[in-house]
Design a protein around this motif. Structure first.
Motif, PDB file in Angstrom:
ATOM      1  N   GLU A 127       0.823  -1.216   0.000  1.00  0.00           N
ATOM      2  CA  GLU A 127       0.000   0.000   0.000  1.00  0.00           C
ATOM      3  C   GLU A 127       0.857   1.266   0.000  1.00  0.00           C
ATOM      4  O   GLU A 127       1.968   1.279   0.538  1.00  0.00           O
ATOM      5  N   TYR A 128       0.293   2.309  -0.589  1.00  0.00           N
ATOM      6  CA  TYR A 128       0.939   3.623  -0.511  1.00  0.00           C
ATOM      7  C   TYR A 128      -0.139   4.654  -0.212  1.00  0.00           C
ATOM      8  O   TYR A 128      -1.349   4.394  -0.389  1.00  0.00           O
ATOM      9  N   SER A 129       0.282   5.818   0.201  1.00  0.00           N
ATOM     10  CA  SER A 129      -0.658   6.882   0.548  1.00  0.00           C
ATOM     11  C   SER A 129       0.113   8.188   0.637  1.00  0.00           C
ATOM     12  O   SER A 129       1.178   8.251   1.266  1.00  0.00           O
ATOM     13  N   PHE A 130      -0.361   9.208  -0.055  1.00  0.00           N
ATOM     14  CA  PHE A 130       0.282  10.530   0.062  1.00  0.00           C
ATOM     15  C   PHE A 130      -0.736  11.616  -0.227  1.00  0.00           C
ATOM     16  O   PHE A 130      -1.804  11.371  -0.791  1.00  0.00           O
ATOM     17  N   ARG A 131      -0.398  12.831   0.194  1.00  0.00           N
ATOM     18  CA  ARG A 131      -1.265  13.978  -0.070  1.00  0.00           C
ATOM     19  C   ARG A 131      -0.587  14.937  -1.048  1.00  0.00           C
ATOM     20  O   ARG A 131       0.649  15.067  -1.046  1.00  0.00           O
ATOM     21  N   CYS A 132      -1.404  15.577  -1.876  1.00  0.00           N
ATOM     22  CA  CYS A 132      -0.882  16.553  -2.841  1.00  0.00           C
ATOM     23  C   CYS A 132      -2.012  17.529  -3.138  1.00  0.00           C
ATOM     24  O   CYS A 132      -2.898  17.719  -2.295  1.00  0.00           O
ATOM     25  N   ILE A 133      -1.990  18.182  -4.291  1.00  0.00           N
ATOM     26  CA  ILE A 133      -3.143  18.995  -4.686  1.00  0.00           C
ATOM     27  C   ILE A 133      -3.726  18.402  -5.967  1.00  0.00           C
ATOM     28  O   ILE A 133      -3.025  17.694  -6.702  1.00  0.00           O
ATOM     29  N   VAL A 134      -5.002  18.681  -6.201  1.00  0.00           N
ATOM     30  CA  VAL A 134      -5.618  18.256  -7.455  1.00  0.00           C
ATOM     31  C   VAL A 134      -4.876  18.976  -8.578  1.00  0.00           C
ATOM     32  O   VAL A 134      -4.790  20.207  -8.572  1.00  0.00           O
ATOM     33  N   PRO A 135      -4.278  18.219  -9.515  1.00  0.00           N
ATOM     34  CA  PRO A 135      -3.491  18.894 -10.562  1.00  0.00           C
ATOM     35  C   PRO A 135      -4.389  19.709 -11.490  1.00  0.00           C
ATOM     36  O   PRO A 135      -5.587  19.425 -11.598  1.00  0.00           O
ATOM     37  N   ILE A 136      -3.827  20.718 -12.118  1.00  0.00           N
ATOM     38  CA  ILE A 136      -4.589  21.540 -13.064  1.00  0.00           C
ATOM     39  C   ILE A 136      -3.898  21.532 -14.428  1.00  0.00           C
ATOM     40  O   ILE A 136      -2.704  21.244 -14.534  1.00  0.00           O
ATOM     41  N   ALA A 137      -4.678  21.840 -15.454  1.00  0.00           N
ATOM     42  CA  ALA A 137      -4.128  21.928 -16.810  1.00  0.00           C
ATOM     43  C   ALA A 137      -3.154  23.106 -16.889  1.00  0.00           C
ATOM     44  O   ALA A 137      -3.294  24.086 -16.155  1.00  0.00           O
ATOM     45  N   TYR A 138      -2.172  22.998 -17.761  1.00  0.00           N
ATOM     46  CA  TYR A 138      -1.225  24.109 -17.939  1.00  0.00           C
ATOM     47  C   TYR A 138      -0.678  24.085 -19.354  1.00  0.00           C
ATOM     48  O   TYR A 138      -0.756  23.066 -20.046  1.00  0.00           O
ATOM     49  N   ALA A 139      -0.131  25.207 -19.769  1.00  0.00           N
ATOM     50  CA  ALA A 139       0.539  25.277 -21.069  1.00  0.00           C
ATOM     51  C   ALA A 139       1.980  24.816 -20.904  1.00  0.00           C
ATOM     52  O   ALA A 139       2.630  25.175 -19.919  1.00  0.00           O
ATOM     53  N   ILE A 140       2.484  24.017 -21.849  1.00  0.00           N
ATOM     54  CA  ILE A 140       3.912  23.708 -21.827  1.00  0.00           C
ATOM     55  C   ILE A 140       4.661  25.025 -22.041  1.00  0.00           C
ATOM     56  O   ILE A 140       4.082  25.983 -22.562  1.00  0.00           O
ATOM     57  N   PRO A 141       5.918  25.107 -21.616  1.00  0.00           N
ATOM     58  CA  PRO A 141       6.639  26.382 -21.753  1.00  0.00           C
ATOM     59  C   PRO A 141       6.565  26.858 -23.213  1.00  0.00           C
ATOM     60  O   PRO A 141       7.009  26.149 -24.112  1.00  0.00           O
ATOM     61  N   ASP A 142       5.955  28.005 -23.426  1.00  0.00           N
ATOM     62  CA  ASP A 142       5.645  28.407 -24.803  1.00  0.00           C
ATOM     63  C   ASP A 142       6.272  29.740 -25.181  1.00  0.00           C
ATOM     64  O   ASP A 142       5.874  30.361 -26.156  1.00  0.00           O
ATOM     65  N   ASP A 143       7.258  30.172 -24.406  1.00  0.00           N
ATOM     66  CA  ASP A 143       7.924  31.440 -24.713  1.00  0.00           C
ATOM     67  C   ASP A 143       9.206  31.206 -25.503  1.00  0.00           C
ATOM     68  O   ASP A 143      10.120  32.026 -25.487  1.00  0.00           O
ATOM     69  N   GLY A 144       9.271  30.071 -26.199  1.00  0.00           N
ATOM     70  CA  GLY A 144      10.466  29.762 -26.990  1.00  0.00           C
ATOM     71  C   GLY A 144      10.078  29.273 -28.366  1.00  0.00           C
ATOM     72  O   GLY A 144       8.916  29.364 -28.770  1.00  0.00           O
ATOM     73  N   PRO A 145      11.051  28.730 -29.111  1.00  0.00           N
ATOM     74  CA  PRO A 145      10.804  28.277 -30.485  1.00  0.00           C
ATOM     75  C   PRO A 145       9.700  27.219 -30.595  1.00  0.00           C
ATOM     76  O   PRO A 145       8.985  27.190 -31.594  1.00  0.00           O
TER      77      PRO A 145
END
Lengths: 332, 332
Positions: B206-224
């Motif tokens: 068994e495993y168990s951990f706490r985190c936050i509900v992930p959210i959508a994001y843009a991949i780094p888009d300030d480059g080529p």
């Protein structure tokens, strides 16, 4: 569902982001479906040529991965290799050009885009050391330091069209490595063009300049491209050559070529696939001090090369390219 | 003929440079002969796998050039684009990984090398934000700052083998973007791992951990890569996901995967082709303060996800890869 979604950040994608449900579904990719999914995903591309190129590149790269069962480690090694190539690039060092050169890609692109036509001079690689920086020199002037190291060479000839008529006032650029086999920009002390000259053909289409007999040299091999050549069991040498770029707009197609002294150790194994037999030349040895002085040298002996360059018109060149395109399409 | 030729500089190439006349003649390349010339030229490569890969890559890239009549300007634009991609790479920014991702190459390599077998959990992309840096946390501990922003999430489950038996002491790593949709290393103030944790399954698997509900994001888009996505009419978003890497050597194959909350706006149009339907999960909403406190949260409500990961043995995985390899070879 929360997100950092901010459609206003992408004005070009307004329509796309307002109808996300209409974007092709690209989930659940499998080895046999991923290629068509990526291509579908590019279906909103407003630039048809860009889409054609990148779709086709995707097909080839995916086929490469599938045909070779490329492992995760191999692909990551490739990514890191490209990163290292990128790190090696500076204002005066173009490692990606070298990479493209050693795979014959530059030579292929060059041969597709510059077919010889009606006896026009064969084109070859511009190379990574074209800087666009030149000293303007007089007819018969020198691009190399007077009395510097290297064997003195006088180059003369004419710029002609494919009917053999002279082309006056053609803009000629020439550049070469120095007596150490290095281009000016390869020195950390680089401040101004050296062994590079710009001049024009006279009203009879004639040109004349002095330089040194070029020598063979290794392409810059202290980076990832040099390392790869060693791993491939290939040497990094280019045979000696003298670069020439000749422009006579608007009628004539620009000619980028180079002349290769006969007998070079690397004539047949140029690391970047640039040698074309019609560009291999002989140098006459002239011993006379008197003749040397008449040509602007301090004393003899010197070498002499007489070479006529023949330029195709833009029309001839376009027709030749179209013909080549059709013959390649037939074979494909 | 003079040159800067120095064979002693290349001890690995001693035999080659002592018999240069035996190197294949690669002069006078033409569009239809250049590919075989490059391959001939690689014939001294001491590493057969490297030769196979680079020969095949050469064939595909040359075919790409020929099939599309790539112009000199287009090829130089490609070289400059790759140079810009290289310039954007830093210790914490891997623009070549992003480039490989948006062409589905990373997804393809991943799917070839990690086929699901006998019900093992589907693998997906490691992504460019895996750093190998983690805080060690206790069972039930949190990888996100206590009472920081973001919706609290408890993740529990078991690590199993394909017979459904628990795997104790498996090494688990998990990482996610924060409530702003950014990974720790994307902050210029980055000093230590955040939203990243490492722990082990207990003796019941068994495993168990706490985190936050992930959210959508843009991949780094300030480059080529971001620029190219816009030119392709594609958005840069990834649906929300929680990365997981699970290792239980020497018996089991390492699993790299991610869980995707159901209902994300970008579930079907992930910019990097990572979503697999079996990895889409539902979060239960638990309102009770009491239950929240029992799980280590300050108060309710919180979300809860129970997910079992199934690891294939190395043997099962090797067999599945071999089977896939054969089926792809049959189709090719």
């Amino acid at each position: 569902m929360s997100s950092s979604f901010d459609p206003s950040k992408y004005p070009e994608l307004k329509n796309l982001l307002c109808s996300i449900d209409k974007i092709p579904d690209v989930s659940d990719i499998r080895p046999e479906t991923v290629t068509e999914k990526v291509i579908e995903c590019n279906s909103n591309c407003p630039d048809p040529r860009l889409k054609t190129l990148l779709d086709n590149l995707t097909i080839h790269l995916h086929d490469f991965i599938r045909e070779n069962n490329v492992t995760t480690e191999e692909w990551m090694a490739t990514v890191h290799y490209l990163t290292d190539v990128g790190k090696k690039c500076t204002g005066s060092r173009q490692e990606f050009v070298l990479l493209s050169d050693i795979f014959g890609i530059a030579a292929l692109v060059n041969s597709i885009n510059n077919p010889s036509v009606n006896g026009s001079t064969v084109a070859t690689l511009l190379g990574p050391f074209y800087t666009g920086e030149f000293h303007d020199i007089e007819e018969g002037g020198t691009i190399a330091p007077a009395e510097g190291p290297g064997e003195p060479l006088l180059v003369t000839g004419r710029i002609l069209n494919t009917s053999g008529e002279p082309i006056p006032n053609a803009a000629i650029e020439t550049w070469e490595a120095d007596a150490e086999g290095l281009y000016d920009v390869q020195y950390s002390t680089y401040s101004e063009p050296d062994h590079r000259g710009r001049f024009r053909s006279n009203d009879k289409g004639e040109y004349s300049f002095r330089c040194i007999v070029p020598i063979a040299y290794a392409i810059p091999d202290d980076g990832p491209v040099g390392d790869l050549l060693i791993k491939l069991g290939r040497h990094p040498y280019r045979p000696a050559h003298l670069h020439m770029k000749i422009e006579a707009p608007p009628v004539y197609e620009t000619l980028v070529t180079a002349l290769y002294p006969r007998g070079d150790l690397f004539s047949k194994s140029d690391a970047v696939f640039g040698v074309k037999t019609p560009l291999i030349v002989d140098f006459e040895l002239i011993e006379s001090d008197e003749e040397a002085k008449a040509k602007g040298f301090k004393k003899g002996p010197f070498r002499r090369l007489d070479y006529d360059f023949t330029l195709a018109t833009k029309e001839e060149s376009a027709q030749a390219k179209e013909k080549l395109r059709k013959s390649m399409a037939k074979k494909a």
